[in-house]
Structures are given as C-alpha cells and as structure tokens.
Scaffold this motif. Structure first.
Motif, PDB file in Angstrom:
ATOM      1  N   HIS A 108     -14.112   8.247  16.944  1.00  0.00           N
ATOM      2  CA  HIS A 108     -12.888   8.415  17.709  1.00  0.00           C
ATOM      3  C   HIS A 108     -11.779   8.884  16.770  1.00  0.00           C
ATOM      4  CE1 HIS A 108     -14.168   6.531  21.494  1.00  0.00           C
ATOM      5  NE2 HIS A 108     -14.782   5.609  20.763  1.00  0.00           N
ATOM      6  N   PRO A 109     -10.823   9.680  17.260  1.00  0.00           N
ATOM      7  CA  PRO A 109      -9.687  10.058  16.417  1.00  0.00           C
ATOM      8  C   PRO A 109      -8.903   8.822  15.965  1.00  0.00           C
ATOM      9  CG  PRO A 109      -9.802  11.451  18.368  1.00  0.00           C
ATOM     10  CD  PRO A 109     -10.797  10.348  18.571  1.00  0.00           C
ATOM     11  N   ILE A 110      -8.564   8.789  14.688  1.00  0.00           N
ATOM     12  CA  ILE A 110      -7.816   7.667  14.094  1.00  0.00           C
ATOM     13  C   ILE A 110      -6.480   8.199  13.606  1.00  0.00           C
ATOM     14  CG2 ILE A 110      -7.757   6.016  12.179  1.00  0.00           C
ATOM     15  CD1 ILE A 110     -10.854   5.993  12.343  1.00  0.00           C
ATOM     16  N   THR A 111      -5.394   7.528  13.994  1.00  0.00           N
ATOM     17  CA  THR A 111      -4.064   7.975  13.593  1.00  0.00           C
ATOM     18  C   THR A 111      -3.655   7.351  12.264  1.00  0.00           C
ATOM     19  OG1 THR A 111      -2.864   6.187  14.691  1.00  0.00           O
ATOM     20  CG2 THR A 111      -3.407   8.129  16.021  1.00  0.00           C
ATOM     21  N   ILE A 112      -2.653   7.950  11.645  1.00  0.00           N
ATOM     22  CA  ILE A 112      -2.127   7.384  10.401  1.00  0.00           C
ATOM     23  C   ILE A 112      -1.552   6.002  10.663  1.00  0.00           C
ATOM     24  CG2 ILE A 112      -0.455   7.695   8.551  1.00  0.00           C
ATOM     25  CD1 ILE A 112      -0.654  10.690   9.012  1.00  0.00           C
ATOM     26  N   GLY A 113      -0.879   5.820  11.788  1.00  0.00           N
ATOM     27  CA  GLY A 113      -0.337   4.504  12.114  1.00  0.00           C
ATOM     28  C   GLY A 113      -1.408   3.447  12.220  1.00  0.00           C
ATOM     29  N   PHE A 162      -7.209   3.946   1.124  1.00  0.00           N
ATOM     30  CA  PHE A 162      -7.765   5.058   0.363  1.00  0.00           C
ATOM     31  C   PHE A 162      -7.518   6.354   1.133  1.00  0.00           C
ATOM     32  CE2 PHE A 162     -10.210   2.118  -2.301  1.00  0.00           C
ATOM     33  CZ  PHE A 162     -10.231   2.802  -3.509  1.00  0.00           C
ATOM     34  N   ILE A 163      -7.736   6.309   2.443  1.00  0.00           N
ATOM     35  CA  ILE A 163      -7.505   7.500   3.265  1.00  0.00           C
ATOM     36  C   ILE A 163      -6.026   7.857   3.279  1.00  0.00           C
ATOM     37  CG2 ILE A 163      -7.700   8.456   5.590  1.00  0.00           C
ATOM     38  CD1 ILE A 163     -10.165   6.675   6.002  1.00  0.00           C
ATOM     39  N   ALA A 164      -5.158   6.842   3.376  1.00  0.00           N
ATOM     40  CA  ALA A 164      -3.719   7.113   3.354  1.00  0.00           C
ATOM     41  C   ALA A 164      -3.309   7.793   2.053  1.00  0.00           C
ATOM     42  CB  ALA A 164      -2.939   5.812   3.538  1.00  0.00           C
ATOM     43  N   GLY A 165      -3.884   7.367   0.934  1.00  0.00           N
ATOM     44  CA  GLY A 165      -3.593   8.000  -0.341  1.00  0.00           C
ATOM     45  C   GLY A 165      -4.043   9.450  -0.370  1.00  0.00           C
ATOM     46  N   THR A 227     -15.153 -15.817 -18.241  1.00  0.00           N
ATOM     47  CA  THR A 227     -15.245 -14.427 -18.645  1.00  0.00           C
ATOM     48  C   THR A 227     -13.895 -13.756 -18.449  1.00  0.00           C
ATOM     49  OG1 THR A 227     -17.561 -14.323 -18.004  1.00  0.00           O
ATOM     50  CG2 THR A 227     -16.395 -12.234 -18.193  1.00  0.00           C
ATOM     51  N   ASP A 228     -13.331 -13.219 -19.509  1.00  0.00           N
ATOM     52  CA  ASP A 228     -12.050 -12.533 -19.432  1.00  0.00           C
ATOM     53  C   ASP A 228     -12.253 -11.161 -18.786  1.00  0.00           C
ATOM     54  OD1 ASP A 228      -9.649 -11.146 -19.913  1.00  0.00           O
ATOM     55  OD2 ASP A 228      -9.234 -12.367 -21.688  1.00  0.00           O
ATOM     56  N   VAL A 229     -11.598 -10.942 -17.631  1.00  0.00           N
ATOM     57  CA  VAL A 229     -11.730  -9.679 -16.905  1.00  0.00           C
ATOM     58  C   VAL A 229     -10.399  -8.931 -16.837  1.00  0.00           C
ATOM     59  CG1 VAL A 229     -13.709 -10.415 -15.537  1.00  0.00           C
ATOM     60  CG2 VAL A 229     -11.402 -10.918 -14.724  1.00  0.00           C
ATOM     61  N   SER A 230      -9.473  -9.275 -17.716  1.00  0.00           N
ATOM     62  CA  SER A 230      -8.135  -8.691 -17.661  1.00  0.00           C
ATOM     63  C   SER A 230      -8.142  -7.176 -17.825  1.00  0.00           C
ATOM     64  CB  SER A 230      -7.250  -9.302 -18.754  1.00  0.00           C
ATOM     65  OG  SER A 230      -7.210 -10.706 -18.671  1.00  0.00           O
ATOM     66  N   VAL A 231      -9.026  -6.659 -18.640  1.00  0.00           N
ATOM     67  CA  VAL A 231      -9.040  -5.221 -18.878  1.00  0.00           C
ATOM     68  C   VAL A 231     -10.288  -4.574 -18.281  1.00  0.00           C
ATOM     69  CG1 VAL A 231      -7.629  -5.348 -20.953  1.00  0.00           C
ATOM     70  CG2 VAL A 231     -10.106  -5.549 -21.143  1.00  0.00           C
ATOM     71  N   GLN A 232     -10.904  -5.235 -17.316  1.00  0.00           N
ATOM     72  CA  GLN A 232     -12.051  -4.663 -16.629  1.00  0.00           C
ATOM     73  C   GLN A 232     -11.839  -4.865 -15.139  1.00  0.00           C
ATOM     74  OE1 GLN A 232     -15.932  -5.219 -18.159  1.00  0.00           O
ATOM     75  NE2 GLN A 232     -15.245  -5.778 -20.196  1.00  0.00           N
ATOM     76  N   SER A 233     -11.550  -3.785 -14.457  1.00  0.00           N
ATOM     77  CA  SER A 233     -11.158  -3.894 -13.062  1.00  0.00           C
ATOM     78  C   SER A 233     -11.682  -2.707 -12.269  1.00  0.00           C
ATOM     79  CB  SER A 233      -9.628  -3.958 -12.960  1.00  0.00           C
ATOM     80  OG  SER A 233      -9.228  -4.053 -11.623  1.00  0.00           O
ATOM     81  N   PRO A 234     -12.185  -2.926 -11.052  1.00  0.00           N
ATOM     82  CA  PRO A 234     -12.607  -1.800 -10.214  1.00  0.00           C
ATOM     83  C   PRO A 234     -11.426  -0.882  -9.901  1.00  0.00           C
ATOM     84  CG  PRO A 234     -13.402  -3.893  -9.329  1.00  0.00           C
ATOM     85  CD  PRO A 234     -12.420  -4.223 -10.399  1.00  0.00           C
ATOM     86  N   TYR A 235     -11.712   0.398  -9.750  1.00  0.00           N
ATOM     87  CA  TYR A 235     -10.663   1.377  -9.459  1.00  0.00           C
ATOM     88  C   TYR A 235     -10.305   1.300  -7.979  1.00  0.00           C
ATOM     89  CZ  TYR A 235      -8.343   5.952  -9.283  1.00  0.00           C
ATOM     90  OH  TYR A 235      -7.445   6.976  -9.114  1.00  0.00           O
ATOM     91  N   ALA A 236      -9.122   0.810  -7.672  1.00  0.00           N
ATOM     92  CA  ALA A 236      -8.734   0.639  -6.270  1.00  0.00           C
ATOM     93  C   ALA A 236      -7.552   1.511  -5.868  1.00  0.00           C
ATOM     94  CB  ALA A 236      -8.433  -0.831  -5.978  1.00  0.00           C
ATOM     95  N   TRP A 237      -6.950   2.262  -6.765  1.00  0.00           N
ATOM     96  CA  TRP A 237      -6.054   3.369  -6.450  1.00  0.00           C
ATOM     97  C   TRP A 237      -4.970   2.991  -5.448  1.00  0.00           C
ATOM     98  CZ3 TRP A 237      -6.505   7.824  -2.719  1.00  0.00           C
ATOM     99  CH2 TRP A 237      -5.801   8.965  -3.161  1.00  0.00           C
ATOM    100  N   ALA A 238      -4.834   3.761  -4.377  1.00  0.00           N
ATOM    101  CA  ALA A 238      -3.774   3.547  -3.388  1.00  0.00           C
ATOM    102  C   ALA A 238      -4.012   2.310  -2.538  1.00  0.00           C
ATOM    103  CB  ALA A 238      -3.657   4.777  -2.485  1.00  0.00           C
ATOM    104  N   GLU A 239      -5.179   1.746  -2.622  1.00  0.00           N
ATOM    105  CA  GLU A 239      -5.513   0.538  -1.868  1.00  0.00           C
ATOM    106  C   GLU A 239      -5.143  -0.723  -2.625  1.00  0.00           C
ATOM    107  OE1 GLU A 239      -7.790  -2.958  -1.003  1.00  0.00           O
ATOM    108  OE2 GLU A 239      -8.448  -1.601  -2.610  1.00  0.00           O
ATOM    109  N   GLY A 240      -5.278  -0.716  -3.944  1.00  0.00           N
ATOM    110  CA  GLY A 240      -5.033  -1.960  -4.658  1.00  0.00           C
ATOM    111  C   GLY A 240      -5.075  -1.838  -6.163  1.00  0.00           C
TER     112      GLY A 240
END
Length: 347
Positions: A108-113, A162-165, A227-240
């Motif tokens: 179905h068509p999905i709007t930006i809103g 992600f789509i909004a970005g 486990t220190d994960v401060s500098v290991q993070s998934p790439y979440a871009w415009a989402e997070g």
C-alpha cells in the motif's frame, strides 16, 4: 487522511507543578552503580529550576558524550518538517513517489507522515543487516515478513526513519549528516552533537562507558565481567546513530519546543497525533512520544537505547521542566524501573 487533522494538546500539560524536588532527584540516582546499571546522569532545566547529578564510574562528567540511540529520530523529523515548510515535500507525499522502487510495488502507498508517526505498517526489521549503507538496511529489512495496512496501528519501527533519512537526501541532494549539521547543529551551536559515518565507531572524550554482560564483542574487564561496547555500535544513521551530551540535548529540545526551528504550521504538526489508529503508544507527526506519567503530568519527548546505553529527553509542553537522562545498563535486567524512578522524580 490528511496530515494536520489530528488533535493537539494545549500549551500547558498540568495546572500546577510542584517545586523541583532535588531530594527526589538525588534519590533516583542513589544505589548506583549496581549490577544492573553502572552509572546514571540526570539534567533538569526549565522555569521550575535546574539540577544536574551523576552517579557511578561509567559517567565521567555531567557533559560526557553518549550514544543517544533513537533520540536521533527527532533530529530527522525536524529536518523533514523544515523541508515541508519550504514546500519541497508534503507529509502526504508517498515513499513510492519520492523513492521509486524502494518498496515492493504490491505494498500500500505509505506517506511521509505515516513514517514519522510509526503508522506505516511496515514489518519489524528482524532481517535487517547492520553496518551497511542505509538503502541496503531498508531492503534487507523488507526481505522477510509482511506489512499491514498503513494508517491503522501505531507500531514503533526504526526502518521508518531510515526511509525518512533517504528522503532527506533525495530531496536536498545532500547527505543526511550535512543537512542535520546545517539546519540544527550549527544554528544552535550544538558542538558536542554529531552524526557518525558508517565506518566511524569512535566516540569523543569524555564519554560514558557502555558495558554489558554479552561477551565476545569488546574488551572484557576481569573486575566486573562486563564487555565494554562504547566504541562498538551498529550503524543506525537517521534512525538512531547520533552522539550527543545532556547540555546539547536540553538546548535542542528547548529550542524545538519554543518554535525556533519550525514555523507555526509545522510547529503544530510537531505535536499533532494521528487519529483513528490503535496501539499502546502515541507518536506525533513529528515523532514525539506523548506520555502521561502516574502523577497525571503529560510529557512529550523521545527515548533511545543501544547496548550499554539508555537515554531520553522529555519535557512538559510549556517547558516548565525539561529532563535529559542517560543510564548505562548492563543488560542483566530491564532498565524501565530505573527510568520511571527518574521520571517520577523529575516531574
């Protein structure tokens, strides 16, 4: 349904606010660190007063950087609303028209809103790849499961952003990070806020230490078994994917709620909720979550989580109180009781 037809709350959230309770705020951080949360930070600003406190070895300073997770979405939605104000798109425009071929033709068509308010109906991204370019994230997320009809149910879903970005990049011809910097970070002088690149897992010092019980993904400390994960993070871009600190987040949300970033029509949209939808949570067409606390106070804002990090920014609509919090959960137990203790103390 056309955007802008939903209800909007009034300029005040409660008739009276009690005085800022600094004793309760201190108590909300008492006991940290413990096996479940290694540290916490609270910053409260607004007309009722100011208070900042930290606890635990994972928080080096009240202005330390941390991964803000899904609070990033409000930066994204703000840019999108600015583009609507400029007439470069409409929240009633569809993904199909703006990004042909991204979504399967049978959807179905999905709007930006609907993307911004989490009413798109897109499937939860259990198949999404990590640490790949954004379009590949979206395509992989859609490779399993089936969407529901858009505009019917609120279902929180990071793929929406992600789509909004991608839409921001298509409409402007610039990178998402450049648009956030030019439109928000530079005008508000948010020097401690950034949009990391795909291959950049670093975090500026000083930063809060995210450490979890999950082994095998970082450096394990013999003293605590985490486990220190401060500098290991998934790439979440415009989402997070953004990094910030408490002073910058407080400044951003205060400016946003005061209308410094959006003209009146889009400012109204920022707080407008979809009508005719079901779901346990309410998200506006600006991506803000509306929450009524146990004491009856209505707040608007956004939370965000990453392994080792849980944070949020919530405020009363009249800006009497603006709360920024950041915790470092170990993953041993849910962190919601800690968050609610902070929220009840702050409001």
């Amino acid at each position: 349904m056309a955007i802008g037809s939903g209800p909007i709350s009034g300029p005040t959230s409660t008739a009276q606010h009690p005085a800022l309770d600094e004793t309760a705020l201190r108590a909300a951080l008492s006991g940290l660190p413990d096996p479940n949360v290694t540290g916490g930070l609270i910053r409260v600003t607004g007309r009722d007063g100011r208070w900042t406190g930290t606890a635990g070895p994972s928080i080096p300073s009240p202005a330390a950087h941390f991964r803000i997770g899904s609070i990033t979405k409000i930066f994204t939605s703000t840019v999108v609303l600015q583009l609507t104000a400029e007439g470069r798109l409409s929240l009633n425009d569809t993904v199909r028209d703006l990004l042909p071929g991204l979504l399967p033709s049978e959807y179905h068509p999905i709007t930006i809103g609907q993307l911004l308010s989490h009413t798109s109906g897109l499937q939860i991204p259990v198949c999404a790849k990590q640490n790949v370019p954004p379009r590949e994230v979206v395509e992989s997320a859609l490779s399993c499961g089936h969407p529901t009809e858009p505009g019917k149910v609120t279902q929180y879903n990071g793929i929406n952003y992600f789509i909004a970005g991608l839409i921001v990049e298509k409409v402007t011809g610039h990178s998402y990070g450049d648009e956030v910097h030019a439109r928000i970070l530079r005008p508000l002088h948010l020097r401690d806020t950034s949009v990391p690149a795909l291959d950049d897992w670093s975090i500026p010092a000083p930063y809060t230490r995210g450490a979890i019980v999950q082994p095998g993904s970082g450096t394990v400390s013999d003293s605590d078994g985490l486990t220190d994960v401060s500098v290991q993070s998934p790439y979440a871009w415009a989402e997070g994917g953004m990094i910030s600190n408490a002073p910058d987040l407080s400044r951003f949300f205060t400016a946003l709620y005061r209308g410094r970033l959006l003209p009146p029509a889009q400012q109204k949209t920022l707080f407008t909720l979809p009508t005719g939808v079901t779901g346990d949570k309410q998200f506006s067409y600006g991506g803000l979550q509306r929450t009524v606390l146990p004491n009856g106070t209505t707040v608007w804002g956004k939370s965000g989580s990453y392994p080792g990090y849980t944070s949020g920014v919530f405020a009363t609509r009249d800006l009497r109180r603006v709360l920024v919090y950041s915790l470092n959960p170990t993953g041993r137990t849910p962190e919601l009781p800690y968050v609610m203790r902070i929220a009840e103390a702050a409001f």
